[in-house]
Scaffold this motif. Structure first.
Motif, PDB file in Angstrom:
ATOM      1  N   GLY A 156      40.161  46.121  45.216  1.00 29.46           N
ATOM      2  CA  GLY A 156      41.541  45.979  44.773  1.00 29.46           C
ATOM      3  C   GLY A 156      41.719  45.144  43.525  1.00 29.46           C
ATOM      4  O   GLY A 156      42.844  44.949  43.060  1.00 29.46           O
ATOM      5  N   GLY A 157      40.623  44.619  42.970  1.00 28.65           N
ATOM      6  CA  GLY A 157      40.700  43.864  41.725  1.00 28.65           C
ATOM      7  C   GLY A 157      40.811  42.360  41.881  1.00 28.65           C
ATOM      8  O   GLY A 157      40.930  41.641  40.891  1.00 28.65           O
ATOM      9  N   ASP A 158      40.742  41.841  43.123  1.00 26.32           N
ATOM     10  CA  ASP A 158      40.832  40.398  43.363  1.00 26.32           C
ATOM     11  C   ASP A 158      39.423  39.802  43.324  1.00 26.32           C
ATOM     12  O   ASP A 158      38.809  39.538  44.354  1.00 26.32           O
ATOM     13  CB  ASP A 158      41.500  40.134  44.714  1.00 26.32           C
ATOM     14  CG  ASP A 158      41.635  38.642  45.033  1.00 26.32           C
ATOM     15  OD1 ASP A 158      41.311  37.808  44.157  1.00 26.32           O
ATOM     16  OD2 ASP A 158      42.047  38.316  46.165  1.00 26.32           O
ATOM     17  N   GLY A 217      42.923  49.468  33.847  1.00 24.68           N
ATOM     18  CA  GLY A 217      42.663  48.167  34.460  1.00 24.68           C
ATOM     19  C   GLY A 217      43.850  47.625  35.234  1.00 24.68           C
ATOM     20  O   GLY A 217      43.809  46.489  35.714  1.00 24.68           O
ATOM     21  N   ARG A 218      44.872  48.454  35.407  1.00 22.69           N
ATOM     22  CA  ARG A 218      46.102  48.019  36.070  1.00 22.69           C
ATOM     23  C   ARG A 218      45.836  47.586  37.502  1.00 22.69           C
ATOM     24  O   ARG A 218      44.858  47.988  38.137  1.00 22.69           O
ATOM     25  CB  ARG A 218      47.125  49.163  36.088  1.00 22.69           C
ATOM     26  CG  ARG A 218      46.655  50.356  36.907  1.00 22.69           C
ATOM     27  CD  ARG A 218      47.555  51.566  36.754  1.00 22.69           C
ATOM     28  NE  ARG A 218      47.024  52.721  37.488  1.00 22.69           N
ATOM     29  CZ  ARG A 218      46.108  53.553  37.005  1.00 22.69           C
ATOM     30  NH1 ARG A 218      45.645  53.361  35.779  1.00 22.69           N
ATOM     31  NH2 ARG A 218      45.662  54.558  37.724  1.00 22.69           N
ATOM     32  N   ALA A 219      46.758  46.768  37.997  1.00 26.68           N
ATOM     33  CA  ALA A 219      46.716  46.413  39.417  1.00 26.68           C
ATOM     34  C   ALA A 219      47.103  47.637  40.231  1.00 26.68           C
ATOM     35  O   ALA A 219      47.735  48.567  39.741  1.00 26.68           O
ATOM     36  CB  ALA A 219      47.692  45.267  39.697  1.00 26.68           C
ATOM     37  N   ARG A 233      37.943  47.880  36.096  1.00 22.24           N
ATOM     38  CA  ARG A 233      39.042  46.909  36.121  1.00 22.24           C
ATOM     39  C   ARG A 233      39.181  46.186  34.779  1.00 22.24           C
ATOM     40  O   ARG A 233      40.219  45.587  34.498  1.00 22.24           O
ATOM     41  CB  ARG A 233      38.800  45.883  37.226  1.00 22.24           C
ATOM     42  CG  ARG A 233      38.967  46.425  38.633  1.00 22.24           C
ATOM     43  CD  ARG A 233      40.404  46.747  38.972  1.00 22.24           C
ATOM     44  NE  ARG A 233      40.550  47.233  40.333  1.00 22.24           N
ATOM     45  CZ  ARG A 233      41.666  47.742  40.843  1.00 22.24           C
ATOM     46  NH1 ARG A 233      42.746  47.830  40.095  1.00 22.24           N
ATOM     47  NH2 ARG A 233      41.720  48.158  42.094  1.00 22.24           N
ATOM     48  N   GLN A 234      38.142  46.242  33.935  1.00 19.39           N
ATOM     49  CA  GLN A 234      38.212  45.593  32.627  1.00 19.39           C
ATOM     50  C   GLN A 234      38.871  46.473  31.579  1.00 19.39           C
ATOM     51  O   GLN A 234      39.036  46.066  30.432  1.00 19.39           O
ATOM     52  CB  GLN A 234      36.799  45.217  32.157  1.00 19.39           C
ATOM     53  CG  GLN A 234      36.100  44.214  33.056  1.00 19.39           C
ATOM     54  CD  GLN A 234      34.654  44.003  32.637  1.00 19.39           C
ATOM     55  OE1 GLN A 234      34.354  43.850  31.449  1.00 19.39           O
ATOM     56  NE2 GLN A 234      33.750  44.003  33.593  1.00 19.39           N
TER      57      GLN A 234
END
Length: 534
Positions: free
Chosen positions: A159-161, A481-483, A496-497
């Motif tokens: 999830g990008g965390d 790279g959006r949430a 994610r970058q």
């Protein structure tokens, strides 16, 4: 003496069949299971046991039906609900899987480790929100459950965390230092630097892991990644070579068999065959993203899912599952020679009708959804025949960049060709031959993109993708790279970058060692010094 209850008799009949299996009498066990079901049709343990026994015989259609029957009959018992969920996962029954694990009794009574393992099944089904709920419940019961910490780390990473994922992986290793997969996942969260790396810890873990086991394999891939980040190419190559040796021991990939399969596919799927089409129409349109693993398929999915009418379905075997059911053969992977054996009798409408249930689940109510299993390149012909309105986008990357990325990725059993230079090259060559074939016969159905061109000029390519899919271009497509969304692949950290340029040529420091792969791919072998790279 009180007579045995019907439940006791059913349990006894099931256990008798299990004992036959333990003695190696599979045929006798199947007869015993069938007899037990004739007396007690809804006995869940027997339904699951018979499904597994028939699957081992190569059957697929009835084993799947038996698992669905088990789902329909399962009582509110946490252990049985979990057992049924494993069967449903095996047959890509996503909606039923979620329904089974959503029962309150499962969350209330299942032990923490089972809750964590069930969460992994939900991730594979694309339901990360429900997966997180199960993991949080597991940690509520036991805050130190290493499996739950590990899976929560995965969910946070997907999830990008990144910070949350790192904290969970470290807590997992504190709880169980032998959860070496957490060390492997940690290395993917950032680029190692001289002041922030885990080289010493990984070297120690390599001596603590069982030699040649899964744990050592995790550590060796992690050590490769850290050493490569630091430019320590000799240590990186030694670690990668050892990791591949371990993985090769359990690989079932057969280069010659794969090449023969591709030869036969090329001969079978001609223009006459591809003219057959289903008349079934789906409520939402799948966009199949195909290519090699690590060729940019995840980036392409993020671009598509940035559109307001498209949702990301992730990597599933949903289409292959319906093909398996149609030919009644439980093969691994996306395609099998058994499909060709029965190709003239395949009911395309039946495949499309059954697939529509998966489409309803994967689309989440939107007009279009992605199906991002790279190896569906083998199913392009069948997809074009069974799903005439489906979109098929092929992303192509430089052969050496692609094959080296495969060689350096731990796929955890999902990919069998990635542990050997000759295997990777053979798989790539077969893929390239098939894609040339599909593109020649289906020029209007397959959109082919070049990875390097895509990252150099993403805007024009996103417009081209939108046009091909019949959509208006939306600027949000470029915000990869959006949430939001979940990226459950090896490309999580990179995507994610955002859209990254300059990622080609990672293999060059190891060119001296990669000459077997280069020769098999037909890539010119540079004049490099023999021996280990510096």
């Amino acid at each position: 003496m009180n007579p045995a209850s019907p439940d006791d008799r059913a349990d006894a009949g099931w256990q008798a069949g299990e004992q036959m299996l333990q003695r190696g009498d599979s045929e006798g066990a199947i007869v015993a299971f069938e007899a037990n079901l004739s007396r007690t049709p809804g006995h869940v343990q027997t339904l699951l046991a018979l499904s597994a026994a028939l699957s081992r015989k190569g059957r697929h259609r009835r084993p799947r039906q038996l698992v669905v029957q088990a789902h329909d009959a399962v009582p509110d018992v946490a252990q049985l609900l979990f057992a049924v969920s494993l069967g449903l996962y095996r047959f890509n029954e996503f909606a039923r899987l979620k329904e089974t694990l959503a029962r309150p009794v499962f969350r209330a009574e299942a032990p923490p480790r089972i809750l964590a393992e069930a969460a992994a099944g939900l991730v594979a089904a694309g339901d990360t929100a429900s997966a997180m709920q199960l993991v949080e419940r597991a940690l509520q019961i036991d805050p130190g459950c290493a499996a739950a910490l590990y899976f929560r780390g995965n969910l946070r990473s997907f999830g990008g965390d990144t910070a949350g994922a790192r904290a969970d992986y470290l807590a997992c290793l504190d709880s169980d230092p032998r959860m070496f997969q957490a060390s492997w996942m940690l290395t993917g969260l950032r680029t190692a630097t001289p002041g922030d790396n885990r080289i010493d810890r990984l070297l120690r873990e390599a001596t603590e892991a069982v030699p040649g086991g899964h744990g050592e394999c995790f550590v060796r891939y992690a050590l490769y990644k850290e050493a490569n980040d630091l430019g320590r190419h000799q240590l990186a190559w030694q670690s990668l070579e050892r990791a591949c040796q371990i993985g090769k021991r359990t690989s079932r990939f057969d280069r010659d068999r794969f090449t023969r399969l591709v030869d036969r596919m090329l001969a079978t799927f001609d223009a006459r065959m591809l003219a057959r089409q289903s008349t079934v129409r789906l409520a939402s349109t799948p966009v199949f993203i195909v290519g090699m693993f690590r060729s940019g398929t995840t980036l392409l999915e993020r671009i598509l899912a940035g559109h307001s009418v498209v949702t990301d379905g992730g990597e599933t075997y949903a289409f292959a599952e319906e093909v398996r059911t149609e030919v009644d053969r439980g093969f691994d992977g996306a395609f099998d020679v058994s499909v060709l054996d029965g190709i003239d009798c395949i009911d395309l409408d039946a495949i499309a009708t059954r697939y529509s249930a998966s489409a309803a689940w994967l689309s989440k109510g939107r007009a279009m959804f992605t199906e991002k299993l790279p190896s569906n390149f083998m199913n392009v012909g069948l997809i074009a025949m069974a799903l005439p309105r489906a979109k098929i986008i092929h992303i192509r990357r430089d052969p050496m960049d692609t094959c080296f990325a495969n060689l350096t990725t731990l796929f955890s059993g999902a990919v069998d060709h990635a542990n050997d230079q000759h295997d990777v090259a053979a798989y790539y060559n077969g893929y390239a031959r098939l894609m040339r074939h599909w593109e020649a016969l289906l020029p209007d159905r397959v959109l082919t993109l070049d990875y390097r061109a895509l990252v150099e000029d993403p805007a024009s390519h996103a417009m081209r993708i939108a046009e091909y899919c019949g959509l208006d271009y939306e600027p949000g497509m470029l915000d990869v790279g959006r949430a939001g969304g979940s990226i459950a692949t090896a490309s999580t950290a990179q995507v994610r970058q955002g859209i990254l340029r300059g990622r080609s040529g990672a293999w060059r420091p190891y060119a001296a060692h990669l000459q077997p792969m280069m020769r098999d791919l037909g890539v010119p072998v540079p004049a490099v010094a023999a021996g280990n790279p510096a």
